[in-house]
Motif scaffolding. Structure first.
Motif, PDB file in Angstrom:
ATOM      1  N   ARG A   8       0.837  -1.213   0.000  1.00 57.83           N
ATOM      2  CA  ARG A   8       0.000   0.000   0.000  1.00 57.83           C
ATOM      3  C   ARG A   8       0.870   1.261   0.000  1.00 57.83           C
ATOM      4  N   ASP A 227      -8.159  -6.112   5.947  1.00 59.24           N
ATOM      5  CA  ASP A 227      -6.835  -5.541   6.163  1.00 59.24           C
ATOM      6  C   ASP A 227      -6.187  -6.099   7.415  1.00 59.24           C
ATOM      7  N   SER A 231      -4.493 -11.729   6.924  1.00 57.24           N
ATOM      8  CA  SER A 231      -5.031 -11.821   5.566  1.00 57.24           C
ATOM      9  C   SER A 231      -4.039 -11.289   4.540  1.00 57.24           C
ATOM     10  N   ARG A 232      -3.368 -10.202   4.880  1.00 55.88           N
ATOM     11  CA  ARG A 232      -2.385  -9.655   3.937  1.00 55.88           C
ATOM     12  C   ARG A 232      -1.094 -10.456   3.947  1.00 55.88           C
ATOM     13  N   GLN A 235      -1.812 -13.373   1.762  1.00 49.34           N
ATOM     14  CA  GLN A 235      -1.679 -13.035   0.343  1.00 49.34           C
ATOM     15  C   GLN A 235      -0.215 -13.033  -0.069  1.00 49.34           C
ATOM     16  N   THR A 348       5.531  -7.121   4.104  1.00 43.02           N
ATOM     17  CA  THR A 348       4.213  -6.973   4.715  1.00 43.02           C
ATOM     18  C   THR A 348       4.294  -6.150   5.986  1.00 43.02           C
ATOM     19  N   ASP A 351       5.098  -2.385   5.499  1.00 41.29           N
ATOM     20  CA  ASP A 351       3.920  -1.675   4.998  1.00 41.29           C
ATOM     21  C   ASP A 351       2.965  -1.350   6.144  1.00 41.29           C
TER      22      ASP A 351
END
Length: 382
Positions: A8, A227, A231-232, A235, A348, A351
């Motif tokens: 992001r 979010d 979950s991120r 991914q 991750t 971010d």
């Protein structure tokens, strides 16, 4: 083709094919003031590069990185960081039989079906060689995290049916790079190596898994639902080629635990702050970090390029035929996958640190408006 950007605020955009001229990555959102050299990035690339041992592909790639932008006098400037890794040892000839006869369990047919064309040399964009870009970007993310006290590491905890003994984070830091398998348990590593050699001698391959852990992550990162950190992170890990499962905390084992046994009860720490007595949730509750170590596991299937005879069809000739995928391929993926898992964990977390305001997105020194800094370039003396 979309799907080439991750993040992001700390955004990573990649390009390149396995047998193309080069691999490349642009990192946007790295704060200014981070001391950074090519050596910082090269150290992790050397851990991922091919040809390291007899249990990795013999493709001879130096994977030497060039940083083309975003650095001034050894410090990041806050502008996009461009990095390039040249492909030096691509040999596409062995892939010609599969231009219209897809290799079993690869992306050959699905890429052709989606786009009507594809770069077939070495698997093109679907090749795991593309992860060289992720590791380069992850090295920068790791350095940012280290500057704010976050440390992370991974190691191979299982190959086939051989699982390592439980090891501490400190043991992973100390021992995981001491053997070719990258397993922090020396006895387990020796058994895994024997198993890998056995499959390699039979012209076959074998899968395995990688355990990861991050310490020093502050509480309060992430958001519920879409979010959430898990979950991120899921991914990120499921984006790694050959990944078939991602777990955190107890993972799949949680299905065997009663609620009373799994639940993390609360106690006060030495600062009179609430903290979970155990950490069976892997540092995450309600999608948000608790301040406890984040840990989990990534499962990678066996490499699909094997010399054993398999069956495919040629849509151009209409033939069904037996084929052998002859070339330079890994017999097992987790040993070279360790730095890739670390990179995706770092990308991750950095971010989330930026999104949560724990790291100033403009500058690491967190001094808005200050223009006289230790890392600002000076006027040349005349």
């Amino acid at each position: 083709m979309n799907g080439n950007r991750f993040g992001r605020l700390f955004q990573v955009t990649t390009y390149g094919e396995s047998h193309g001229e080069a691999m490349g990555v642009t990192v946007s959102g790295c704060p200014a003031g981070l001391e950074l050299t090519t050596d910082d990035v090269q150290a992790d690339l050397d851990r991922r590069k091919p040809g390291q041992s007899m249990i990795s592909t013999s493709r001879d790639e130096p994977d030497a990185v060039t940083i083309n932008s975003g650095i001034q006098d050894g410090y990041t400037t806050g502008t996009p960081i461009g990095m390039v890794i040249q492909n030096k040892d691509a040999r596409s000839g062995k892939y010609e039989p599969f231009i219209t006869a897809p290799r079993p369990s690869h992306g050959d047919f699905t890429y052709s079906a989606k786009f009507g064309t594809r770069n077939w040399g070495g698997g093109g964009r679907s090749s795991a060689r593309e992860t060289v870009n992720w590791v380069a970007a992850g090295a920068i993310a790791k350095k940012i995290l280290s500057s704010v006290g976050i440390e992370l590491k991974a190691h191979v905890n299982q190959i086939g049916d051989v699982r390592s003994d439980d090891v501490s984070f400190e043991q992973i830091l100390e021992h995981s790079e001491e053997n070719e398998v990258r397993c922090a348990d020396p006895d387990g590593a020796a058994e895994m190596r024997e198993l890998i050699d056995d499959y390699q001698e039979k012209g076959d391959s074998i899968g395995g898994s990688i355990y990861f852990e991050a310490r020093g992550v502050p509480r309060g990162l992430g958001a519920p639902r879409f979010d959430s950190v898990e979950s991120r992170l899921g991914q990120a890990m499921m984006s790694i080629p050959a990944t078939t499962a991602f777990e955190f905390g107890l993972g799949r084992e949680a299905r065997e635990w009663a609620g009373h046994d799994r639940n993390d009860e609360w106690e006060f720490d030495e600062n009179d702050d609430p903290r979970p007595v155990t950490n069976r949730h892997g540092g995450l509750q309600g999608g948000i970090t608790t301040g406890e170590p984040i840990y989990g596991e990534v499962t990678l299937h066996a490499p699909t390029s094997i010399p054993k005879t398999q069956t495919t069809v040629d849509w151009e000739t209409g033939e069904e035929k037996d084929v052998q995928v002859i070339g330079r391929h890994d017999p097992v993926l987790p040993p070279r996958g360790v730095p890739v898992v670390e990179a995706m964990l770092a990308l991750t977390l950095v971010d989330f640190m930026l999104l949560g305001g724990r790291v100033n997105p403009d500058r690491l020194d967190d001094r808005p408006g200050a223009y006289e800094t230790d890392y600002h370039p000076s006027r040349p003396e005349t």
